[in-house]
Write a protein that holds these residues in place. Sequence first.
Motif, PDB file in Angstrom:
ATOM      1  N   ARG A   1     -32.482 -42.911 -74.710  1.00  0.00           N
ATOM      2  CA  ARG A   1     -31.951 -41.798 -75.498  1.00  0.00           C
ATOM      3  C   ARG A   1     -33.067 -41.159 -76.313  1.00  0.00           C
ATOM      4  O   ARG A   1     -33.135 -39.940 -76.450  1.00  0.00           O
ATOM      5  CB  ARG A   1     -30.847 -42.288 -76.442  1.00  0.00           C
TER       6      ARG A   1
ATOM      7  N   CYS B   1     -27.774 -31.737 -83.363  1.00  0.00           N
ATOM      8  CA  CYS B   1     -27.363 -30.365 -83.053  1.00  0.00           C
ATOM      9  C   CYS B   1     -27.444 -29.452 -84.279  1.00  0.00           C
ATOM     10  O   CYS B   1     -27.054 -29.845 -85.376  1.00  0.00           O
ATOM     11  CB  CYS B   1     -25.943 -30.350 -82.491  1.00  0.00           C
TER      12      CYS B   1
ATOM     13  N   GLY C   1     -24.241 -28.049 -79.811  1.00  0.00           N
ATOM     14  CA  GLY C   1     -23.331 -29.110 -79.398  1.00  0.00           C
ATOM     15  C   GLY C   1     -21.986 -28.546 -78.954  1.00  0.00           C
ATOM     16  O   GLY C   1     -21.460 -27.629 -79.581  1.00  0.00           O
TER      17      GLY C   1
ATOM     18  N   ILE D   1     -25.735 -29.563 -75.611  1.00  0.00           N
ATOM     19  CA  ILE D   1     -25.379 -30.972 -75.459  1.00  0.00           C
ATOM     20  C   ILE D   1     -23.860 -31.140 -75.512  1.00  0.00           C
ATOM     21  O   ILE D   1     -23.220 -30.683 -76.463  1.00  0.00           O
ATOM     22  CB  ILE D   1     -26.022 -31.845 -76.561  1.00  0.00           C
TER      23      ILE D   1
ATOM     24  N   ILE E   1     -36.026 -32.972 -75.992  1.00  0.00           N
ATOM     25  CA  ILE E   1     -35.249 -31.867 -76.559  1.00  0.00           C
ATOM     26  C   ILE E   1     -35.986 -31.227 -77.727  1.00  0.00           C
ATOM     27  O   ILE E   1     -36.030 -29.997 -77.867  1.00  0.00           O
ATOM     28  CB  ILE E   1     -33.854 -32.364 -76.978  1.00  0.00           C
TER      29      ILE E   1
ATOM     30  N   THR F   1     -24.684 -37.190 -70.932  1.00  0.00           N
ATOM     31  CA  THR F   1     -25.775 -37.976 -70.365  1.00  0.00           C
ATOM     32  C   THR F   1     -26.130 -39.163 -71.237  1.00  0.00           C
ATOM     33  O   THR F   1     -26.419 -40.254 -70.736  1.00  0.00           O
ATOM     34  CB  THR F   1     -27.019 -37.079 -70.177  1.00  0.00           C
ATOM     35  N   THR F   2     -26.105 -38.987 -72.548  1.00  0.00           N
ATOM     36  CA  THR F   2     -26.609 -40.034 -73.446  1.00  0.00           C
ATOM     37  C   THR F   2     -25.778 -41.306 -73.381  1.00  0.00           C
ATOM     38  O   THR F   2     -26.293 -42.396 -73.620  1.00  0.00           O
ATOM     39  CB  THR F   2     -26.655 -39.537 -74.902  1.00  0.00           C
TER      40      THR F   2
ATOM     41  N   VAL G   1     -30.377 -26.407 -80.812  1.00  0.00           N
ATOM     42  CA  VAL G   1     -29.588 -27.361 -80.032  1.00  0.00           C
ATOM     43  C   VAL G   1     -28.125 -27.087 -80.344  1.00  0.00           C
ATOM     44  O   VAL G   1     -27.696 -27.185 -81.502  1.00  0.00           O
ATOM     45  CB  VAL G   1     -29.945 -28.818 -80.383  1.00  0.00           C
TER      46      VAL G   1
ATOM     47  N   VAL H   1     -31.071 -25.906 -76.033  1.00  0.00           N
ATOM     48  CA  VAL H   1     -30.418 -27.036 -75.367  1.00  0.00           C
ATOM     49  C   VAL H   1     -28.932 -27.017 -75.719  1.00  0.00           C
ATOM     50  O   VAL H   1     -28.556 -26.764 -76.871  1.00  0.00           O
ATOM     51  CB  VAL H   1     -31.042 -28.383 -75.807  1.00  0.00           C
TER      52      VAL H   1
ATOM     53  N   SER I   1     -21.232 -34.168 -75.856  1.00  0.00           N
ATOM     54  CA  SER I   1     -21.220 -35.583 -76.210  1.00  0.00           C
ATOM     55  C   SER I   1     -19.938 -35.919 -76.968  1.00  0.00           C
ATOM     56  O   SER I   1     -19.398 -35.094 -77.699  1.00  0.00           O
ATOM     57  CB  SER I   1     -22.432 -35.929 -77.075  1.00  0.00           C
TER      58      SER I   1
ATOM     59  N   VAL J   1     -27.171 -30.646 -71.168  1.00  0.00           N
ATOM     60  CA  VAL J   1     -27.058 -32.105 -71.083  1.00  0.00           C
ATOM     61  C   VAL J   1     -25.575 -32.464 -71.184  1.00  0.00           C
ATOM     62  O   VAL J   1     -25.001 -32.492 -72.269  1.00  0.00           O
ATOM     63  CB  VAL J   1     -27.867 -32.778 -72.214  1.00  0.00           C
ATOM     64  N   ASP J   2     -24.947 -32.731 -70.037  1.00  0.00           N
ATOM     65  CA  ASP J   2     -23.506 -32.979 -70.000  1.00  0.00           C
ATOM     66  C   ASP J   2     -23.213 -34.471 -69.950  1.00  0.00           C
ATOM     67  O   ASP J   2     -23.382 -35.117 -68.910  1.00  0.00           O
ATOM     68  CB  ASP J   2     -22.885 -32.281 -68.777  1.00  0.00           C
TER      69      ASP J   2
END
Length: 500
Positions: free
Chosen positions: A181, A212, A36, A200, A188, A172-173, A34, A198, A202, A169-170
């Motif tokens: 979430r 991440c 970030g 992310i 994920i 989104t959370t 993941v 993935v 954030s 995932v732009d």
Amino acid sequence: MEQKILLECHKISKDFGITKALKEVDFNVPAGRVCGLVGENGSGKSTLVAVISGIYQATSGAMEYKGAPWKPRDVMDSQRGGISIIVQEAGTIGTLTVAENIFLGQEGQFRKGFMIDYRKMNAEAQKLIDEVGIEGIRSNMRIMQLNLQQRKMIEIVKAYQYHPDILIVDETTNALSHRERQVLFDLIKRLTAEGRAVIIISHDIEEVMEYCDLITVLKDGEMVTTLKKEDATPRHIKELMVGRDVEEGFYRTDMDGYQEKVALKADNITTMQEIMNLSLELHAGEILGIGGLSDCGMHTLGKALFGEEPVLAGSVTAGIEQTKITDAETAVKNRMAYMSKDRDEESIALSAPVFENIASTGYEVNRGFGFLISRAREKKYVDTQVKGLKIRCYSSSQQVSTLSGGNKQKVVFGKWMAKDFDIIIMDCPTRGVDIGVKAEMYNLMYELKRAGKAILLICEELPELIGMSDRILIMKQGAITKEFLRSKDLSEKEIIDYMI
């Protein structure tokens, strides 16, 4: 053992006219990880993933995906190749069903002769919804029946249906509740366990730190560095983002009170959705926090107080004369402002320029003779907000849809602050903005409080509620369960007991 790299970005640059959004960015995405992407608003995060997913074409640079050149023509081309994106902006069409949204552009796979087999489409969509782990949504429902969080979950399903090797995932959370979430992060974990990756984006640094494996920092369109999770701390990441030392606390430190004068009052109101016999008073010079789980009714409350949600019983009154508020027009006439959580759908016109968005609240005050608008007054009205709020745009003629999330939110603030309203309902005002913009907004809220303005702060983040509110009302199932007064000793644990 060396990690397999799924995607490599080499010196990616992207220009929008004279604006250089990306400047020779190098970025790698390993399998099973993941990644970030963090940075201030306007740092280039969304632009980078837009290039990766085919929304934009790079001005220069090259990409490799699974060892082959990667240059998707558009989002559909990217999805077919194995890279899907959940975009920051609204990505669903309200008049269509959930299933029609999920399979938009791919209806041909359900064609029987000249007809679409909607029964089969609905069944396949429901299978995907269940596979992701979403509850309470049926594939034959219209998108307009769903709230912001539910619509965002459908966008997740839409991206997941391709079973991508890289899911982006732009921002989104920040639109999701805690429960939703968790559904996303469970998905994920499943993807990375299968060797997929993935990306992310954030602004929640704690969230980035938790989920991440690698954290890449962007600033002003350039890559600052990539850190392994074990080598990063929240404070260090924030310092890299803003380029200077960051104070850990940027909430209010005062214990100032508020005036006795009641600016807004709800008297035993009941709405069609969620609210039952609820009463509250908001005072001049007060920041009144409203908290709870996302489905507790607090977002409906904000709409009801502003006249956007019908009140079936009880009343809402505002202003010195305590005028009854029955619709948004009456609310505005009584110097009330409302900032919706659903910014892109309800607070701004994305297809209009910054100028028109901010000027929209000033037609009366900017009149010259008769019904004619004074262009000089209107320009000053808009320019004051653009400069005062430091909205990053090449000019006020720039279309709002091209701005970063934080600058869009500044446009929302500017639209309402320009007319100097006395009562301001803010629903999740710092959603999707970076720490620098948050600090600016908190400072603005405090200055408004000191000027005697009444602020209703609806918020899903407990640290923000505790840090900014004079009083906090906690809601559960459409009712107020507890009131907390401002205190240096107030903890999140005390509040949570009354939310769940």
